[in-house]
Design a protein around this motif. Sequence first.
Motif, PDB file in Angstrom:
ATOM      1  N   PRO A  42       0.808  -1.220   0.000  1.00  0.00           N
ATOM      2  CA  PRO A  42       0.000   0.000   0.000  1.00  0.00           C
ATOM      3  C   PRO A  42       0.842   1.272   0.000  1.00  0.00           C
ATOM      4  CG  PRO A  42       0.036  -0.987   2.186  1.00  0.00           C
ATOM      5  CD  PRO A  42       0.713  -1.966   1.273  1.00  0.00           C
ATOM      6  N   SER A  43       0.190   2.357  -0.403  1.00  0.00           N
ATOM      7  CA  SER A  43       0.843   3.673  -0.388  1.00  0.00           C
ATOM      8  C   SER A  43      -0.207   4.731  -0.077  1.00  0.00           C
ATOM      9  CB  SER A  43       1.501   3.972  -1.747  1.00  0.00           C
ATOM     10  OG  SER A  43       0.545   3.910  -2.797  1.00  0.00           O
ATOM     11  N   ALA A  44       0.226   5.825   0.533  1.00  0.00           N
ATOM     12  CA  ALA A  44      -0.700   6.900   0.908  1.00  0.00           C
ATOM     13  C   ALA A  44      -1.405   7.455  -0.324  1.00  0.00           C
ATOM     14  CB  ALA A  44       0.069   8.011   1.621  1.00  0.00           C
ATOM     15  N   PHE A  45      -2.718   7.584  -0.242  1.00  0.00           N
ATOM     16  CA  PHE A  45      -3.546   8.095  -1.345  1.00  0.00           C
ATOM     17  C   PHE A  45      -3.358   7.258  -2.613  1.00  0.00           C
ATOM     18  CE2 PHE A  45      -4.067  11.393   1.580  1.00  0.00           C
ATOM     19  CZ  PHE A  45      -4.948  12.364   1.137  1.00  0.00           C
ATOM     20  N   ILE A 106       5.487  12.951  -7.758  1.00  0.00           N
ATOM     21  CA  ILE A 106       4.172  12.527  -7.281  1.00  0.00           C
ATOM     22  C   ILE A 106       3.850  13.197  -5.954  1.00  0.00           C
ATOM     23  CG2 ILE A 106       2.872  10.545  -6.389  1.00  0.00           C
ATOM     24  CD1 ILE A 106       4.243   8.829  -8.475  1.00  0.00           C
ATOM     25  N   ILE A 107       4.856  13.278  -5.082  1.00  0.00           N
ATOM     26  CA  ILE A 107       4.651  13.931  -3.780  1.00  0.00           C
ATOM     27  C   ILE A 107       4.278  15.391  -3.971  1.00  0.00           C
ATOM     28  CG2 ILE A 107       5.651  14.358  -1.514  1.00  0.00           C
ATOM     29  CD1 ILE A 107       5.390  11.353  -2.469  1.00  0.00           C
ATOM     30  N   HIS A 108       4.985  16.077  -4.851  1.00  0.00           N
ATOM     31  CA  HIS A 108       4.702  17.497  -5.096  1.00  0.00           C
ATOM     32  C   HIS A 108       3.306  17.687  -5.688  1.00  0.00           C
ATOM     33  CE1 HIS A 108       9.340  18.129  -5.393  1.00  0.00           C
ATOM     34  NE2 HIS A 108       8.911  18.096  -4.149  1.00  0.00           N
ATOM     35  N   HIS A 109       2.905  16.776  -6.573  1.00  0.00           N
ATOM     36  CA  HIS A 109       1.559  16.871  -7.161  1.00  0.00           C
ATOM     37  C   HIS A 109       0.490  16.713  -6.084  1.00  0.00           C
ATOM     38  CE1 HIS A 109      -1.761  16.376  -9.930  1.00  0.00           C
ATOM     39  NE2 HIS A 109      -2.066  15.225  -9.344  1.00  0.00           N
ATOM     40  N   LEU A 110       0.695  15.771  -5.184  1.00  0.00           N
ATOM     41  CA  LEU A 110      -0.269  15.576  -4.101  1.00  0.00           C
ATOM     42  C   LEU A 110      -0.319  16.792  -3.177  1.00  0.00           C
ATOM     43  CD1 LEU A 110       0.493  11.847  -3.217  1.00  0.00           C
ATOM     44  CD2 LEU A 110      -1.660  12.746  -4.132  1.00  0.00           C
ATOM     45  N   GLN A 111       0.826  17.399  -2.933  1.00  0.00           N
ATOM     46  CA  GLN A 111       0.861  18.597  -2.089  1.00  0.00           C
ATOM     47  C   GLN A 111       0.071  19.736  -2.716  1.00  0.00           C
ATOM     48  OE1 GLN A 111       5.226  18.735  -1.793  1.00  0.00           O
ATOM     49  NE2 GLN A 111       5.012  18.584   0.439  1.00  0.00           N
ATOM     50  N   PHE A 121       2.669  14.758   3.257  1.00  0.00           N
ATOM     51  CA  PHE A 121       2.976  13.861   2.146  1.00  0.00           C
ATOM     52  C   PHE A 121       4.427  13.374   2.133  1.00  0.00           C
ATOM     53  CE2 PHE A 121      -0.972  15.646   0.302  1.00  0.00           C
ATOM     54  CZ  PHE A 121      -1.637  14.443   0.125  1.00  0.00           C
ATOM     55  N   PRO A 122       5.421  14.216   2.459  1.00  0.00           N
ATOM     56  CA  PRO A 122       6.788  13.675   2.539  1.00  0.00           C
ATOM     57  C   PRO A 122       6.943  12.604   3.622  1.00  0.00           C
ATOM     58  CG  PRO A 122       6.848  16.065   2.326  1.00  0.00           C
ATOM     59  CD  PRO A 122       5.417  15.690   2.572  1.00  0.00           C
ATOM     60  N   ILE A 123       6.216  12.776   4.737  1.00  0.00           N
ATOM     61  CA  ILE A 123       6.253  11.773   5.815  1.00  0.00           C
ATOM     62  C   ILE A 123       5.600  10.486   5.338  1.00  0.00           C
ATOM     63  CG2 ILE A 123       5.456  11.226   8.153  1.00  0.00           C
ATOM     64  CD1 ILE A 123       5.494  14.260   8.712  1.00  0.00           C
ATOM     65  N   TRP A 124       4.434  10.611   4.708  1.00  0.00           N
ATOM     66  CA  TRP A 124       3.732   9.422   4.221  1.00  0.00           C
ATOM     67  C   TRP A 124       4.534   8.724   3.124  1.00  0.00           C
ATOM     68  CZ3 TRP A 124      -1.471  12.539   3.872  1.00  0.00           C
ATOM     69  CH2 TRP A 124      -1.986  12.699   5.174  1.00  0.00           C
TER      70      TRP A 124
END
Length: 201
Positions: A42-45, A106-111, A121-124
């Motif tokens: 699994p992964s966040a979101f 991907i992290i930046h897009h989610l942010q 998001f960086p923690i997740w």
Amino acid sequence: MSNKSLKEALAHRRSYYAISNESPISEGELKELIEFTIKTTPSAFNSQSTRIVLLLGNQHKKLWEIVKDTLKAITSPETFINSEKKIDQSFAAGYGTILFFEDESIIHHLQETFPTYQDKFPIWSQQTSAMHQLTIWTLLEDAGFGASLQHYNPLIDEPIHRQWAIPAHWKLIAQIPFGTPLQTPPEKEILPLENRIKIFK
């Protein structure tokens, strides 16, 4: 693969430092193990941000030459001698190394998409990578390998990105060198569970 239950496989997982450059399974089975992890962990979101690079043969050895060259440039000769010995007799002596990256695009897009959680998001992402690391580490040992988790990043980030043309937005998180185990690791100390678990009912 063994017939261990998930609980048995997790209990068996240890850090193996004495490993050889032999493999108990085929390269195809090793590739399938990694693909299974990527598909099922699994992964966040459901971000699916983890990226894997598998290094075998001379590419595996090249990685550990990069690590040694990097350490040699920043440590004293006395310190480097011990580091070189550890790398040569353990990590570089193995069959291969798995590099774990997180795709920061991907992290930046989610942010940007979910600003309420932008600092999370960086923690997740780190948590997502950790789940992939544990899954692959456990599956490697279940397949007959010995492995350990290493963190020579960020010291080696630049030469690794350059050597294998890794995308700039892939952030190196960890390395798992693995091979056929040559000896059983010593028993590990388990801290008292009553100090680590609380149950309320």
